[in-house]
Design an enzyme around this catalytic site. Structure first.
Site, PDB file in Angstrom:
ATOM      1  N   SER A 174       0.927  -1.069   0.174  1.00  0.00           N
ATOM      2  CA  SER A 174      -0.089   0.071   0.025  1.00  0.00           C
ATOM      3  C   SER A 174       1.073   1.190  -0.010  1.00  0.00           C
ATOM      4  O   SER A 174       1.619   1.404   1.016  1.00  0.00           O
ATOM      5  CB  SER A 174      -0.939  -0.026   1.161  1.00  0.00           C
TER       6      SER A 174
ATOM      7  N   HIS B 251      -8.260   0.998  -3.810  1.00  0.00           N
ATOM      8  CA  HIS B 251      -9.308   0.768  -2.975  1.00  0.00           C
ATOM      9  C   HIS B 251     -10.043   2.054  -2.497  1.00  0.00           C
ATOM     10  O   HIS B 251      -9.420   2.798  -1.756  1.00  0.00           O
ATOM     11  CB  HIS B 251      -8.186   0.322  -1.520  1.00  0.00           C
TER      12      HIS B 251
ATOM     13  N   MET C 214     -11.258  -5.906   5.697  1.00  0.00           N
ATOM     14  CA  MET C 214     -10.452  -5.020   6.505  1.00  0.00           C
ATOM     15  C   MET C 214     -10.063  -5.687   7.797  1.00  0.00           C
ATOM     16  O   MET C 214     -10.784  -6.148   8.508  1.00  0.00           O
ATOM     17  CB  MET C 214     -11.221  -3.710   6.584  1.00  0.00           C
TER      18      MET C 214
ATOM     19  N   HIS D  52      -1.367  -1.152  -4.375  1.00  0.00           N
ATOM     20  CA  HIS D  52      -2.519  -0.863  -3.779  1.00  0.00           C
ATOM     21  C   HIS D  52      -2.473   0.485  -3.212  1.00  0.00           C
ATOM     22  O   HIS D  52      -1.706   1.061  -2.794  1.00  0.00           O
ATOM     23  CB  HIS D  52      -2.579  -1.806  -2.299  1.00  0.00           C
TER      24      HIS D  52
ATOM     25  N   ASP E 114      -6.625  -6.630   4.481  1.00  0.00           N
ATOM     26  CA  ASP E 114      -5.918  -5.104   4.518  1.00  0.00           C
ATOM     27  C   ASP E 114      -5.971  -4.485   5.939  1.00  0.00           C
ATOM     28  O   ASP E 114      -6.874  -4.524   6.516  1.00  0.00           O
ATOM     29  CB  ASP E 114      -6.615  -4.322   3.298  1.00  0.00           C
TER      30      ASP E 114
ATOM     31  N   ASP F  24      -4.848   3.625  -1.831  1.00  0.00           N
ATOM     32  CA  ASP F  24      -5.801   3.876  -0.872  1.00  0.00           C
ATOM     33  C   ASP F  24      -6.631   5.104  -0.900  1.00  0.00           C
ATOM     34  O   ASP F  24      -5.579   6.225  -0.802  1.00  0.00           O
ATOM     35  CB  ASP F  24      -5.269   3.675   0.680  1.00  0.00           C
TER      36      ASP F  24
ATOM     37  N   MET G  92     -12.068   4.182  -0.371  1.00  0.00           N
ATOM     38  CA  MET G  92     -12.739   4.397   1.254  1.00  0.00           C
ATOM     39  C   MET G  92     -13.423   5.782   1.017  1.00  0.00           C
ATOM     40  O   MET G  92     -13.235   6.820   1.642  1.00  0.00           O
ATOM     41  CB  MET G  92     -11.623   4.491   2.161  1.00  0.00           C
TER      42      MET G  92
ATOM     43  N   MET H 166      -9.168   8.054   0.183  1.00  0.00           N
ATOM     44  CA  MET H 166      -9.862   8.063   1.281  1.00  0.00           C
ATOM     45  C   MET H 166     -10.443   9.632   1.149  1.00  0.00           C
ATOM     46  O   MET H 166      -9.680  10.617   0.694  1.00  0.00           O
ATOM     47  CB  MET H 166      -9.280   8.201   2.520  1.00  0.00           C
TER      48      MET H 166
HETATM   49  C1  DX5 Z   1      -6.164   1.554   5.844  1.00  0.00           C
HETATM   50  C2  DX5 Z   1      -5.775   1.215   4.509  1.00  0.00           C
HETATM   51  C3  DX5 Z   1      -4.680   0.076   4.254  1.00  0.00           C
HETATM   52  C4  DX5 Z   1      -3.232   0.667   4.919  1.00  0.00           C
HETATM   53  C5  DX5 Z   1      -2.568  -0.554   5.400  1.00  0.00           C
HETATM   54  O1  DX5 Z   1      -7.544   2.180   5.582  1.00  0.00           O
HETATM   55  O2  DX5 Z   1      -6.772   0.772   3.734  1.00  0.00           O
HETATM   56  O3  DX5 Z   1      -4.520  -0.210   3.058  1.00  0.00           O
HETATM   57  O4  DX5 Z   1      -2.567   1.327   3.981  1.00  0.00           O
HETATM   58  O5  DX5 Z   1      -1.410  -0.142   6.272  1.00  0.00           O
HETATM   59  P1  DX5 Z   1      -0.857  -1.100   7.118  1.00  0.00           P
HETATM   60  O6  DX5 Z   1      -0.327  -2.307   6.359  1.00  0.00           O
HETATM   61  O7  DX5 Z   1       0.390  -0.089   7.588  1.00  0.00           O
HETATM   62  O8  DX5 Z   1      -1.759  -1.458   8.147  1.00  0.00           O
HETATM   63 ZN    ZN Z   2      -6.421  -0.249   1.595  1.00  0.00          ZN
END
Ligand code: DX5
Ligand code: ZN
Length: 217
Positions: free
Chosen positions: A7, A65, A138, A32, A176, A34, A67, A36
């Site tokens: 990620s 991903h 998750m 990956h 994840d 993320d 969110m 948000m």
């Molecule tokens: C959290 C993200 C993850 C995050 C994981 O909301 O969706 O992808 O980057 O990070 P680690 O591996 O550090 O938990």
């Molecule tokens: Zn993620």
């Protein structure tokens, strides 16, 4: 085959090109990304222009991903920006809009996944399972990297593995949050085949070794 999806949330965004080149050369299966929105989760990260820039830089699989609230509004634009796999949350939209978003991603010729937060049971994915290329459990509350793995998610991963094997064996099962060399064996044992890891990869100087360690743990 276990896949590792670093990620980039934990990468240095000022040097994103070289960070991505390192994990790509280092054996990452997916990149990956993320996204948000500060509404679905209490944090804001990156969006469409960054996906577009990454796409120009690499031919590697982009696992995006989302969110974000009501993802059906945006999935087409993420496909057009270059996502290969678009994953959004079952909690974030009405069922009819989730079905519509799945259809939109498929029509764009991309792979589609649905994610569930820690408090959401596996069964919520049941109506969609036959349509999915990937299901994401998750293993932390979404929003931030670097949190501790929630081990009470293991039974849910097992339940979803059984559902997938019975009904759509081609569907991948991704986890994840909090994945490192300690927790990787637990999620593999429970049936996950795609392991997202942010801090466990990017905090290490040798990203190739970190990816390899998680894959082989
Ligand atoms: C959290 C993200 C993850 C995050 C994981 O909301 O969706 O992808 O980057 O990070 P680690 O591996 O550090 O938990
Ligand atoms: Zn993620």
């Amino acid at each position: 085959m276990i896949k590792v999806a670093p990620s980039i949330l934990s990468a240095d965004f000022c040097n994103l090109g070289s960070e991505i080149a390192e994990i790509t050369a280092g054996g990452a299966d997916y990149i990956h990304v993320d996204v948000m929105d500060g509404i679905f989760v209490p944090n804001i990260s990156i969006g469409i222009p960054v996906v577009r820039s990454i796409r120009k830089h690499t031919a590697h699989t982009l696992d995006v991903h989302l969110m974000i609230d009501r993802p059906h509004r945006y999935v087409e634009r993420f496909c057009q920006a270059g996502a290969d796999l678009v994953v959004f949350h079952a909690e974030a939209d009405e069922p009819q809009d989730l079905f519509a978003a799945i259809e939109t991603v498929k029509r764009q010729g991309k792979r589609v996944g649905l994610a569930i937060k820690p408090k959401t049971p596996a069964e919520v994915l049941s109506p969609y399972l036959a349509l999915l290329d990937l299901a994401l459990v998750m293993t932390v509350e979404p929003g931030f990297g670097g949190q501790s793995f929630l081990s009470d998610m293991l039974p849910k991963i097992e339940t979803l593995r059984a559902m997938i094997d019975a009904r759509n064996p081609a569907c991948e099962l991704e986890v994840d949050g909090g994945i490192d060399v300690q927790t990787a064996p637990l999620v593999k044992q429970a049936g996950a085949n795609v392991l997202v890891a942010g801090s466990a990869v990017f905090r290490e100087r040798d990203r190739a070794a970190a990816i390899q360690a998680i894959r082989n743990a």
